[in-house]
Design an enzyme around this catalytic site. Structure first.
Site, PDB file in Angstrom:
ATOM      1  N   GLY A 133      -9.371   9.799 -19.717  1.00 57.02           N
ATOM      2  CA  GLY A 133     -10.547  10.675 -18.940  1.00 57.02           C
ATOM      3  C   GLY A 133      -9.989  12.092 -18.931  1.00 57.02           C
ATOM      4  O   GLY A 133      -9.386  12.711 -19.687  1.00 57.02           O
ATOM      5  N   SER A 134     -10.534  12.743 -17.557  1.00 57.41           N
ATOM      6  CA  SER A 134     -10.570  14.074 -17.697  1.00 57.41           C
ATOM      7  C   SER A 134      -9.077  14.830 -17.355  1.00 57.41           C
ATOM      8  O   SER A 134      -8.856  15.947 -17.544  1.00 57.41           O
ATOM      9  CB  SER A 134     -11.335  14.786 -16.486  1.00 57.41           C
ATOM     10  OG  SER A 134     -12.821  14.518 -16.660  1.00 57.41           O
ATOM     11  N   ALA A 135      -8.054  13.878 -17.169  1.00 52.31           N
ATOM     12  CA  ALA A 135      -6.593  14.192 -17.149  1.00 52.31           C
ATOM     13  C   ALA A 135      -6.273  14.545 -18.663  1.00 52.31           C
ATOM     14  O   ALA A 135      -5.409  15.519 -18.422  1.00 52.31           O
ATOM     15  CB  ALA A 135      -5.820  12.917 -16.689  1.00 52.31           C
ATOM     16  N   PHE A 136      -6.992  14.289 -19.678  1.00 52.11           N
ATOM     17  CA  PHE A 136      -6.738  14.831 -20.962  1.00 52.11           C
ATOM     18  C   PHE A 136      -7.229  15.941 -21.141  1.00 52.11           C
ATOM     19  O   PHE A 136      -6.788  16.740 -22.235  1.00 52.11           O
ATOM     20  CB  PHE A 136      -7.403  13.804 -22.088  1.00 52.11           C
ATOM     21  CG  PHE A 136      -7.042  14.018 -23.392  1.00 52.11           C
ATOM     22  CD1 PHE A 136      -5.837  13.648 -24.074  1.00 52.11           C
ATOM     23  CD2 PHE A 136      -7.876  14.533 -24.170  1.00 52.11           C
ATOM     24  CE1 PHE A 136      -5.463  13.806 -24.961  1.00 52.11           C
ATOM     25  CE2 PHE A 136      -7.630  14.828 -25.417  1.00 52.11           C
ATOM     26  CZ  PHE A 136      -6.227  14.434 -26.159  1.00 52.11           C
ATOM     27  N   LYS A 137      -8.044  16.786 -20.094  1.00 57.26           N
ATOM     28  CA  LYS A 137      -8.329  17.981 -20.564  1.00 57.26           C
ATOM     29  C   LYS A 137      -7.401  19.159 -20.401  1.00 57.26           C
ATOM     30  O   LYS A 137      -7.540  20.315 -20.711  1.00 57.26           O
ATOM     31  CB  LYS A 137      -9.609  18.274 -19.442  1.00 57.26           C
ATOM     32  CG  LYS A 137     -10.899  17.547 -19.477  1.00 57.26           C
ATOM     33  CD  LYS A 137     -11.799  17.833 -18.363  1.00 57.26           C
ATOM     34  CE  LYS A 137     -13.104  17.067 -18.650  1.00 57.26           C
ATOM     35  NZ  LYS A 137     -13.918  17.015 -17.492  1.00 57.26           N
TER      36      LYS A 137
END
Length: 349
Positions: free
Chosen positions: A76-80
């Site tokens: 999820g957004s941790a990959f941003k």
């Protein structure tokens, strides 16, 4: 493994399904490694516990599977953090670079759209800075960024952090992956840039991502065993910390650190904050087919650790449905991270 930290991680995760990994960024030493649900290893050597062993082996919650090492999940957004690294590392953008700020992002070649968690744009203007998009975890803006830079930049950034490679470790680890850029159309690339669709990662690998940023861009080889002794108590081998991957330049790592710190002080990671300590982090809430979302938090503290001070990087993962229907990285994983940071730094809660 640090016993106090391991116990704190077990307590913080509680009866939720998930994993916690804590790493020392400068060395790669794994200080805590937790997977829940767990089991008592004594049942496999106790001749009177055969029924218990059978029950664990057939348990549908799969306690024998390590959710820290064996299972691959959408970050999820941790990959941003990785997506932003690719944009920054190429020099084409900085924290103040403006990008589109739509309420919905229509993806080319498909009827699919990308929306933000609150279904609103990230602010009132038609554009928003990379810094604001990161702090507020704006899906539409990050999707637009990937549409601009292309899948190649995204994949290069992920592979610089070790995706599509085997992670060297004392125990077997599933290989985190992102598809080849040539197989992604623009819509797929935009969705993968949010840590959704086809991106898959282990909790150990996400802890390594956070540790690399804390270590100014260099990911150290993670390890569990510090020293090995023979039966007479003589030292046989001592692990020497070694570099695994140079993920980003020190300059890019510094910018990412600032963005991650802002995400904790004024963004989605506020519940990971520790009084009097500079904490950096990023939340993630990836969607799950036919179920509630997962919850992630990755980060490190203290940001301004002196050369003699032990810093810690962590990944907290809570599996779909084990923390409530409306769980998110910010509401579930970040508070768990806060407890672990506070324990390690000796801060009263």
């Amino acid at each position: 493994i640090n016993h106090e930290l391991q116990q704190a991680a077990v307590t913080a995760l509680g009866d939720r399904r998930g994993a916690i990994v804590a790493v020392e960024p400068r060395t790669g030493a794994v200080l805590a490694l937790v997977s829940q649900p767990s089991y008592d290893t004594n049942i496999f050597v106790d001749p009177d516990a055969e029924a218990d062993a059978t029950a664990i082996e057939t348990d549908p919650l799969a306690p024998l599977v390590s959710r820290a090492l064996d299972e691959l999940y959408a970050p999820g957004s941790a990959f941003k953090v990785v997506t932003a690294a690719g944009v920054l590392e190429g020099g084409a953008a900085g924290p103040d670079t403006e990008y589109p700020n739509p309420q919905e992002l229509d993806l080319p070649g498909t009827t699919a759209t990308i929306r933000n968690a609150d279904r609103e744009p990230c602010g009132r203007g038609e554009t928003v800075s990379l810094e604001t998009a990161f702090i507020r975890s704006c899906n539409t803006t990050f999707g637009a960024i990937v549409l601009q830079v292309g899948a190649g930049v995204l994949v290069d950034a992920a592979e610089a952090f070790g995706f599509n490679r085997s992670l060297p470790f004392d125990l077997p680890v599933a290989r985190s992956a992102i598809p080849d850029a040539s197989t992604m159309d623009p819509a797929a690339a935009a969705q993968n840039g949010l840590g959704e669709r086809d991106v898959r990662v282990t909790a150990l690998h996400m802890a390594t991502v956070a540790a690399a940023i804390a270590n100014r861009g260099t990911a150290m080889t993670p390890y569990l065993v510090d020293e090995v002794f023979d039966a007479d108590g003589e030292l046989v081998r001592r692990t020497t910390p070694s570099e695994w991957q140079v993920a980003v330049s020190p300059a890019t790592a510094d910018v990412l650190t600032d963005l991650m710190e802002r995400a904790v002080t004024s963004g989605t990671g506020r519940r990971a904050a520790v009084p009097g300590v500079r904490v950096a982090g990023k939340t993630g809430t990836p969607e799950v087919l036919d179920g509630p979302p997962h919850a992630w938090f990755i980060g490190f503290a203290p940001v301004d650790a002196a050369a003699t001070e032990r810093q810690i990087a962590i990944a907290v993962f809570v599996e779909s449905g084990s923390a409530g229907e409306n769980a998110s990285g910010g509401t579930v994983a970040a508070p768990i991270a806060q407890q672990i940071f506070a324990t390690w730094l000796g801060v009263s809660q």
